[in-house]
Write an enzyme that holds these catalytic residues in place. Structure first.
Site, PDB file in Angstrom:
ATOM      1  N   CYS A 118       2.316 -31.936 -13.221  1.00 38.16           N
ATOM      2  CA  CYS A 118       2.150 -30.517 -13.546  1.00 38.16           C
ATOM      3  C   CYS A 118       1.273 -30.347 -14.778  1.00 38.16           C
ATOM      4  O   CYS A 118       1.735 -30.532 -15.907  1.00 38.16           O
ATOM      5  CB  CYS A 118       3.524 -29.867 -13.771  1.00 38.16           C
ATOM      6  SG  CYS A 118       3.427 -28.108 -14.168  1.00 38.16           S
TER       7      CYS A 118
ATOM      8  N   CYS B 125       2.415 -27.582 -17.131  1.00 41.24           N
ATOM      9  CA  CYS B 125       3.567 -27.956 -17.953  1.00 41.24           C
ATOM     10  C   CYS B 125       3.168 -28.877 -19.105  1.00 41.24           C
ATOM     11  O   CYS B 125       3.660 -28.734 -20.226  1.00 41.24           O
ATOM     12  CB  CYS B 125       4.623 -28.661 -17.109  1.00 41.24           C
ATOM     13  SG  CYS B 125       5.085 -27.815 -15.591  1.00 41.24           S
ATOM     14  N   ASP B 126       2.297 -29.844 -18.826  1.00 37.55           N
ATOM     15  CA  ASP B 126       2.095 -30.951 -19.765  1.00 37.55           C
ATOM     16  C   ASP B 126       0.691 -31.075 -20.348  1.00 37.55           C
ATOM     17  O   ASP B 126       0.462 -31.898 -21.232  1.00 37.55           O
ATOM     18  CB  ASP B 126       2.445 -32.277 -19.065  1.00 37.55           C
ATOM     19  CG  ASP B 126       3.891 -32.312 -18.591  1.00 37.55           C
ATOM     20  OD1 ASP B 126       4.746 -31.718 -19.281  1.00 37.55           O
ATOM     21  OD2 ASP B 126       4.169 -32.918 -17.540  1.00 37.55           O
TER      22      ASP B 126
END
Length: 308
Positions: free
Chosen positions: A132, A135-136
């Site tokens: 992701c 997300c990261d």
């Protein structure tokens, strides 16, 4: 017999439980053997509202579970092995031996990223391996990254990562991309993106953190090492809906079809989170749809009782 049963213990399922419990519906949540869903495999979560300094994924899920339990949610650990949605009350069998009945059902079983199947991929997930970018990506400022895949998801991840990374190498097993023309054009014009064509990731290198990947050219058969600081696997998601095949409406990929909010093709069955979300797949959107599903359940039960 339960007013509402929720299958799944990620952000969608637990948020649904919180709202259903506060509506005095006494929900039963079947959390499976991996309680907490995908967030339990992540490290720091910085984009979930309310945590200005971030929070570890497992801790966030623990807090959600405690909150749901506080309002009266009942938890059952086990895997749902069969369901019968042909009539109400619905019947669910857990671990092939225990049966529960439900007036309504919220399916929040999520979706699983398709992985490469490498042992180091599993070992280094959260330590340089991710599925992701949203997300990261923030954690890889100024780093050299690899994105595996050739579809829209891979190029979307790659383009997004260039906001933070120094370079992004897209590794694709063919010499042509599967992505849409507009996504291909966008990636080709991005100076930070390069391509490793006709290549497979044979291994992910690194002891405690990712330090590179070993690539195999499927045309020449040669193997080379490509140094990098992170690997983003973007070869697709698989919804966890096999249990409902032939009973609930799905698209070609298996994502549940919904209408009028979170309602599925069977009255009294609702879907929340990644199990029907093909677009966003974020913890906060999953939680939002869990809230929606619980409200839809409450209205459905009120309407059903009214017509009795």
């Amino acid at each position: 017999m339960h007013h509402v049963v929720i299958i799944g213990s990620g952000p969608a399922g637990l948020t649904a439980a919180i709202y259903a419990a506060r509506a005095n519906l006494s929900p039963l949540l079947i959390e499976g053997w991996q309680s907490g869903g995908q967030l339990t495999t992540t490290t720091e979560v910085e984009n979930y509202p309310g945590f200005s300094k971030g929070i570890m994924g497992p801790e966030l899920m623990k807090e959600m579970r405690t909150q749901a339990e506080r309002f009266g949610t009942e938890f059952l650990t086990g895997d749902v092995t069969t369901v019968n949605l042909s009539r109400r009350p619905f019947r669910l069998t857990i671990d092939e031996e225990h049966t529960v009945e439900a007036s309504t059902l919220i399916v929040a079983t999520g979706a699983s990223a398709i992985h490469l199947g490498l042992s180091n991929e599993t070992r280094l997930t959260g330590h340089g391996v991710s599925t992701c970018a949203t997300c990261d990506g923030y954690f890889f400022r100024g780093k050299d990254l690899v994105v595996v895949g050739g579809g829209d998801s891979a190029l979307e991840e790659g383009n997004f990562l260039t906001k933070f990374a120094r370079t992004v190498t897209v590794v694709h097993r063919r010499d042509k991309l599967r992505a849409s023309k507009i996504m291909q054009d966008r990636a080709m014009k991005n100076e930070k993106i390069s391509f490793a064509w006709n290549s497979l990731v044979e291994d992910i290198l690194g002891q405690d953190l990712v330090t590179g990947v070993q690539l195999k050219n499927i045309v020449t058969g040669t193997s080379t090492e490509l140094p990098c600081d992170g690997v983003f696997v973007a070869i697709g998601y698989r919804p966890n809906t096999g249990l409902f095949k032939g009973q609930l409406g799905m698209d070609e990929q298996g994502f549940l079809l919904t209408s009028q909010g979170t309602a599925t093709s069977v009255p009294g069955v609702f879907a929340a989170g990644d199990v029907h979300d093909t677009e966003y797949r974020q913890a906060v959107t999953a939680a939002g749809s869990g809230c929606m599903a619980a409200i839809d359940v409450e209205r459905f039960l009120e309407s059903a009782n009214h017509h009795l």
